[in-house]
Design an enzyme around this catalytic site. Structure first.
Site, PDB file in Angstrom:
ATOM      1  N   ASP A 144      -7.374  -0.923  13.189  1.00  0.00           N
ATOM      2  CA  ASP A 144      -7.552  -0.384  11.514  1.00  0.00           C
ATOM      3  C   ASP A 144      -8.564  -1.307  10.830  1.00  0.00           C
ATOM      4  OD1 ASP A 144      -7.311   1.506   9.623  1.00  0.00           O
ATOM      5  OD2 ASP A 144      -5.342   0.433   8.682  1.00  0.00           O
ATOM      6  N   TYR A 146     -11.409  -1.774   7.559  1.00  0.00           N
ATOM      7  CA  TYR A 146     -11.027  -2.132   6.153  1.00  0.00           C
ATOM      8  C   TYR A 146     -12.574  -1.760   5.460  1.00  0.00           C
ATOM      9  CZ  TYR A 146      -8.551  -4.910   2.395  1.00  0.00           C
ATOM     10  OH  TYR A 146      -8.061  -5.385   1.273  1.00  0.00           O
ATOM     11  N   HIS A 151     -12.004  -0.465  -2.160  1.00  0.00           N
ATOM     12  CA  HIS A 151     -10.317  -0.661  -1.711  1.00  0.00           C
ATOM     13  C   HIS A 151     -10.382  -2.102  -1.603  1.00  0.00           C
ATOM     14  CE1 HIS A 151      -6.573  -0.224   0.036  1.00  0.00           C
ATOM     15  NE2 HIS A 151      -7.053  -1.050   0.902  1.00  0.00           N
ATOM     16  N   ARG A 160      -4.912 -11.532  -4.893  1.00  0.00           N
ATOM     17  CA  ARG A 160      -5.706 -12.852  -5.200  1.00  0.00           C
ATOM     18  C   ARG A 160      -6.574 -12.628  -6.356  1.00  0.00           C
ATOM     19  NH1 ARG A 160      -6.700 -11.603   0.092  1.00  0.00           N
ATOM     20  NH2 ARG A 160      -8.755 -10.954  -0.794  1.00  0.00           N
ATOM     21  N   GLU A 216      -1.921   5.479   2.447  1.00  0.00           N
ATOM     22  CA  GLU A 216      -3.396   4.955   2.693  1.00  0.00           C
ATOM     23  C   GLU A 216      -4.262   6.237   3.252  1.00  0.00           C
ATOM     24  OE1 GLU A 216      -3.888   1.103   4.396  1.00  0.00           O
ATOM     25  OE2 GLU A 216      -3.799   0.027   2.752  1.00  0.00           O
ATOM     26  N   GLU A 218      -7.145   7.576   4.863  1.00  0.00           N
ATOM     27  CA  GLU A 218      -8.074   6.939   5.737  1.00  0.00           C
ATOM     28  C   GLU A 218      -8.645   8.075   6.707  1.00  0.00           C
ATOM     29  OE1 GLU A 218      -7.411   3.696   8.076  1.00  0.00           O
ATOM     30  OE2 GLU A 218      -6.036   2.682   6.561  1.00  0.00           O
ATOM     31  N   ASP A 250      -2.270   5.693   6.958  1.00  0.00           N
ATOM     32  CA  ASP A 250      -1.455   4.125   7.276  1.00  0.00           C
ATOM     33  C   ASP A 250      -0.458   3.896   6.128  1.00  0.00           C
ATOM     34  OD1 ASP A 250      -0.980   1.668   8.146  1.00  0.00           O
ATOM     35  OD2 ASP A 250      -2.891   1.047   7.230  1.00  0.00           O
ATOM     36  N   ARG A 254       4.140  -2.482   0.701  1.00  0.00           N
ATOM     37  CA  ARG A 254       3.403  -3.475  -0.028  1.00  0.00           C
ATOM     38  C   ARG A 254       4.122  -4.742  -0.394  1.00  0.00           C
ATOM     39  NH1 ARG A 254      -1.492  -1.621   1.285  1.00  0.00           N
ATOM     40  NH2 ARG A 254      -1.856   0.542   0.449  1.00  0.00           N
ATOM     41  N   TYR A 261       1.463 -11.487   4.798  1.00  0.00           N
ATOM     42  CA  TYR A 261      -0.059 -10.974   5.471  1.00  0.00           C
ATOM     43  C   TYR A 261      -0.968 -12.442   5.562  1.00  0.00           C
ATOM     44  CZ  TYR A 261      -2.839 -11.822   1.107  1.00  0.00           C
ATOM     45  OH  TYR A 261      -3.420 -12.431   0.207  1.00  0.00           O
ATOM     46  N   THR A 376      -8.777   2.516   3.965  1.00  0.00           N
ATOM     47  CA  THR A 376      -8.514   3.182   2.815  1.00  0.00           C
ATOM     48  C   THR A 376      -9.843   3.422   2.191  1.00  0.00           C
ATOM     49  OG1 THR A 376      -6.542   1.916   2.586  1.00  0.00           O
ATOM     50  CG2 THR A 376      -7.165   3.371   0.724  1.00  0.00           C
TER      51      THR A 376
HETATM   52 CA    CA Z   1      -5.254   0.595   6.298  1.00  0.00          CA
END
Ligand code: CA
Length: 444
Positions: A144, A146, A151, A160, A216, A218, A250, A254, A261, A376
């Site tokens: 996957d 990004y 996004h 962050r 998500e 995609e 996907d 969260r 993560y 996404t």
């Molecule tokens: Ca994804």
């Protein structure tokens, strides 16, 4: 990047009348592939091609020897017959491995069969309403990416706030190795997953059902031929190795993601379920919808292995994307699904060819039937976001639905539907159908 040919002719019509309706996802210029059988039957799964509201059964067509009988001694039809034989199996891996010439030869023959009245293909139609589908390939590996900077920036700002877009983003297509075992076909129902979660204001994490279940939006990329270990795929060869595209959801937890993560990226927040649409639209069918790929002058230009004049000319794809929700209450009241957002794959920061070239630049081998997710695909405005995380600003701004219900994240019983299509004046609509999935209550 396929050139246009007779199969793209906008004036082509099919003897399957439903394929000639302007709002059909599946006109004769599309001809996407799936693996199907009659619903709730014991029939073997086999390849099929969508035409209007019907499926052309490729196993039945193969058994009828239609291609071979009509085209003895010609090279291209012989290749088409070989491709057709591969499509009668329960996965499309061997068809995908045959490569672009075989895919194109079969497409040309199917276009000819479906555009001529009274051919032997009439006995090989199955209504889509009577079919069920399976995952169209044995997916050995799933990666996957990004690839939407919109996004990445929006999500980065939530996780962050001081440092939303990390400095590597504009240089390297970011991705992670996902899990193929939990990829299922549209219609998937899955239990709300549990995971290690650290609610804000608590000292220690707990094992809980996720409270922040998201989708998500995609695009999925099925690899065709792939490459040998140690042999990178160059940017201009990349699309010859791509069989076609589908829609991909996907599903993401969260709260699990936020806790797990760092430092190595997504893990259990992502691998409990991934749902794909049954139809794979070939890159050849999408040729009229290719767009220039650009990088704004203020951003770093790609390194040489991720750049080429051909990429600049036609590396993008004008593919419209949409997400919709149907809650349990809406379903009970007979209400249609409500659209949550629209976006377009043309906004992607990285192209399909760049994802393939980057994935293999170190010699990593891609194999027939491998699946890449685009990441996404959020557009440039907040309304074009491809996840609830973005649409509700991290759960801080609930959405009010037309039913009067509110949502920050998905509730039990919610069905989420993704659609995709290409359309522009003078060309037939090329649709992807849809992918849907439903959230069941947690088992604990
Ligand atoms: Ca994804």
């Amino acid at each position: 990047m396929s050139a246009r040919n007779a199969t793209h002719d906008p004036s082509l019509r099919s003897w399957v009348e439903s394929a000639n309706q302007p709002d059909s996802d599946f006109p004769i210029q599309n001809l996407p592939f799936a693996v199907f059988r009659r619903a709730a039957s014991a029939e073997p799964f086999r390849g099929g091609v969508a035409i209007g509201d019907q499926i052309l059964d490729l196993a039945a067509l193969h058994e009828a020897r239609v291609l071979r009988a009509g085209a003895a001694g010609e090279a291209a039809p012989a290749l088409a017959a070989e491709a057709l034989a591969a499509c009668s199996r329960s996965t499309l891996n061997s068809f995908m491995a045959l490569g672009t010439d075989a895919w194109s030869a079969l497409r040309a023959e199917l276009s000819r069969l479906l555009s001529v009245t009274g051919t032997a293909a009439q006995h090989a139609l199955v209504p889509q309403s009577a079919a069920e589908y399976s995952v169209p390939a044995r997916i050995g590996d799933y990666t996957d990416f990004y690839a939407s900077i919109h996004h990445a920036t929006a999500v980065g700002a939530l996780f962050r706030p001081d440092n939303p877009l990390l400095p590597n983003y504009k240089w390297v297509p970011i991705g992670y190795h996902g899990r193929s075992s939990s990829i299922r076909i549209s219609g998937q129902e899955f239990r709300r997953p549990r995971g290690q979660i650290k609610p804000s204001g608590t000292e220690d994490p707990q094992l809980l059902p996720t409270r922040r279940l998201d989708y998500e939006l995609e695009v999925g990329v099925f690899i065709g031929t792939g490459n040998a270990l140690g042999a990178p795929i160059g940017i201009d060869d990349a699309e010859r190795n791509v069989f076609g595209l589908c829609l991909l959801n996907d599903w993401s937890a969260r709260d699990v993601q936020a806790w797990e993560y760092q430092p190595l990226g997504p893990f259990l927040a992502k691998n409990f379920a991934t749902t794909i649409s049954p139809w794979i639209v070939t890159l050849e069918a999408l040729a009229p919808y290719r767009t220039a790929w650009t990088r704004s002058a203020g951003d770093p230009q790609p390194l040489a292995y991720l750049d080429s004049p051909r990429l600049r000319q036609s590396g993008g794809l004008d593919m419209q994307l949409e997400a919709a929700i149907e809650t349990q209450q809406m379903r009970a009241a007979g209400q249609a699904p409500q659209r949550l957002s629209r976006s377009n794959f043309k906004h992607s920061y990285w192209s399909i060819a760049q994802l393939v070239a980057h994935h293999t630049v170190n010699g990593c081998n891609l194999e027939p039937g491998d699946l890449l997710g685009s990441g996404t695909q959020s557009g440039p405005t907040p309304q074009e976001a491809g996840s609830l995380l973005e649409l509700t600003v991290g759960g801080k701004q609930p959405l009010t639905l037309e039913s009067g219900e509110t949502r920050t994240f998905l509730a039990d019983g919610d069905r989420l539907i993704l659609k995709g299509w290409c359309e522009k004046a003078g060309h037939p609509r090329i649709g992807f159908g849809e992918v849907s999935g439903t959230v069941l209550p947690s088992g604990s």
